[in-house]
Scaffold this motif. Structure first.
Motif, PDB file in Angstrom:
ATOM      1  N   GLY A  26       0.823  -1.211   0.000  1.00  8.24           N
ATOM      2  CA  GLY A  26       0.000   0.000   0.000  1.00  8.24           C
ATOM      3  C   GLY A  26       0.851   1.252   0.000  1.00  8.24           C
ATOM      4  O   GLY A  26       0.536   2.234  -0.669  1.00  8.24           O
ATOM      5  N   ASP A  27       1.952   1.225   0.741  1.00  7.71           N
ATOM      6  CA  ASP A  27       2.862   2.374   0.773  1.00  7.71           C
ATOM      7  C   ASP A  27       3.512   2.591  -0.582  1.00  7.71           C
ATOM      8  O   ASP A  27       3.659   3.719  -1.044  1.00  7.71           O
ATOM      9  CB  ASP A  27       3.932   2.178   1.844  1.00  7.71           C
ATOM     10  N   ARG A  28       3.900   1.471  -1.231  1.00  5.56           N
ATOM     11  CA  ARG A  28       4.534   1.596  -2.553  1.00  5.56           C
ATOM     12  C   ARG A  28       3.548   2.119  -3.582  1.00  5.56           C
ATOM     13  O   ARG A  28       3.900   2.928  -4.439  1.00  5.56           O
ATOM     14  CB  ARG A  28       5.088   0.248  -3.007  1.00  5.56           C
ATOM     15  N   VAL A  29       2.316   1.667  -3.499  1.00  2.69           N
ATOM     16  CA  VAL A  29       1.304   2.138  -4.439  1.00  2.69           C
ATOM     17  C   VAL A  29       1.095   3.636  -4.261  1.00  2.69           C
ATOM     18  O   VAL A  29       1.001   4.384  -5.232  1.00  2.69           O
ATOM     19  CB  VAL A  29      -0.022   1.364  -4.243  1.00  2.69           C
ATOM     20  N   LYS A  30       1.047   4.078  -3.015  1.00  3.61           N
ATOM     21  CA  LYS A  30       0.856   5.501  -2.737  1.00  3.61           C
ATOM     22  C   LYS A  30       2.040   6.313  -3.270  1.00  3.61           C
ATOM     23  O   LYS A  30       1.864   7.359  -3.882  1.00  3.61           O
ATOM     24  CB  LYS A  30       0.700   5.712  -1.236  1.00  3.61           C
ATOM     25  N   GLU A  31       3.270   5.813  -3.059  1.00  2.00           N
ATOM     26  CA  GLU A  31       4.455   6.514  -3.558  1.00  2.00           C
ATOM     27  C   GLU A  31       4.435   6.594  -5.084  1.00  2.00           C
ATOM     28  O   GLU A  31       4.737   7.639  -5.663  1.00  2.00           O
ATOM     29  CB  GLU A  31       5.722   5.801  -3.091  1.00  2.00           C
ATOM     30  N   ASN A  32       4.080   5.473  -5.735  1.00  2.68           N
ATOM     31  CA  ASN A  32       4.023   5.469  -7.199  1.00  2.68           C
ATOM     32  C   ASN A  32       2.972   6.438  -7.708  1.00  2.68           C
ATOM     33  O   ASN A  32       3.177   7.128  -8.706  1.00  2.68           O
ATOM     34  CB  ASN A  32       3.743   4.064  -7.723  1.00  2.68           C
ATOM     35  N   ALA A  33       1.835   6.506  -7.040  1.00  2.00           N
ATOM     36  CA  ALA A  33       0.782   7.427  -7.446  1.00  2.00           C
ATOM     37  C   ALA A  33       1.247   8.871  -7.305  1.00  2.00           C
ATOM     38  O   ALA A  33       0.962   9.708  -8.166  1.00  2.00           O
ATOM     39  CB  ALA A  33      -0.480   7.188  -6.615  1.00  2.00           C
ATOM     40  N   GLU A  34       1.969   9.157  -6.237  1.00  2.00           N
ATOM     41  CA  GLU A  34       2.474  10.521  -6.037  1.00  2.00           C
ATOM     42  C   GLU A  34       3.501  10.877  -7.111  1.00  2.00           C
ATOM     43  O   GLU A  34       3.509  11.988  -7.634  1.00  2.00           O
ATOM     44  CB  GLU A  34       3.079  10.655  -4.647  1.00  2.00           C
ATOM     45  N   GLN A  35       4.373   9.907  -7.460  1.00  2.00           N
ATOM     46  CA  GLN A  35       5.361  10.150  -8.507  1.00  2.00           C
ATOM     47  C   GLN A  35       4.681  10.362  -9.854  1.00  2.00           C
ATOM     48  O   GLN A  35       5.075  11.232 -10.628  1.00  2.00           O
ATOM     49  CB  GLN A  35       6.344   8.988  -8.588  1.00  2.00           C
ATOM     50  N   ASP A  36       3.641   9.557 -10.147  1.00  2.00           N
ATOM     51  CA  ASP A  36       2.910   9.709 -11.402  1.00  2.00           C
ATOM     52  C   ASP A  36       2.240  11.073 -11.473  1.00  2.00           C
ATOM     53  O   ASP A  36       2.252  11.731 -12.514  1.00  2.00           O
ATOM     54  CB  ASP A  36       1.863   8.607 -11.554  1.00  2.00           C
ATOM     55  N   ALA A  37       1.654  11.506 -10.364  1.00  2.00           N
ATOM     56  CA  ALA A  37       0.991  12.811 -10.336  1.00  2.00           C
ATOM     57  C   ALA A  37       1.996  13.932 -10.568  1.00  2.00           C
ATOM     58  O   ALA A  37       1.724  14.886 -11.306  1.00  2.00           O
ATOM     59  CB  ALA A  37       0.267  13.003  -9.011  1.00  2.00           C
TER      60      ALA A  37
END
Length: 92
Positions: A26-37
């Motif tokens: 879940g933490d990695r998904v959140k980090e990836n989403a922030e990087q994508d944004a």
């Protein structure tokens, strides 16, 4: 409400339930989403800085139309209008 078709899990009162460790996924998904944004925002800013039009090409086409040397074929125009209407992309 209708129950779904298929096997239903059996819950036993005698069987103890153990705690499950929290996943780091879940933490990695959140980090990836922030990087994508951040990447999308950066790309949007770069597109906003410069117009998406090649001014030289537009000038060449205008000049060719004025001179009468720009090839205009009704069949090509009709094909492109139909493709636009159907949202068809022949070169993708």
């Amino acid at each position: 409400m209708v129950d779904p078709i298929g096997a239903k899990p059996k819950i036993s009162a005698q069987r103890p339930v153990s705690a499950v460790a929290q996943s780091k996924r879940g933490d990695r998904v959140k980090e990836n989403a922030e990087q994508d944004a951040a990447s999308i925002a950066s790309t949007a800013r770069s597109f906003a800085e410069a117009p998406p039009v090649d001014a030289e090409r537009v000038a060449r086409i205008r000049q060719a139309v004025k001179e009468g040397s720009f090839p205009i074929t009704p069949a090509t125009i009709a094909d492109r209008l139909i493709a636009l209407k159907l949202q068809w992309r022949p070169h993708d």
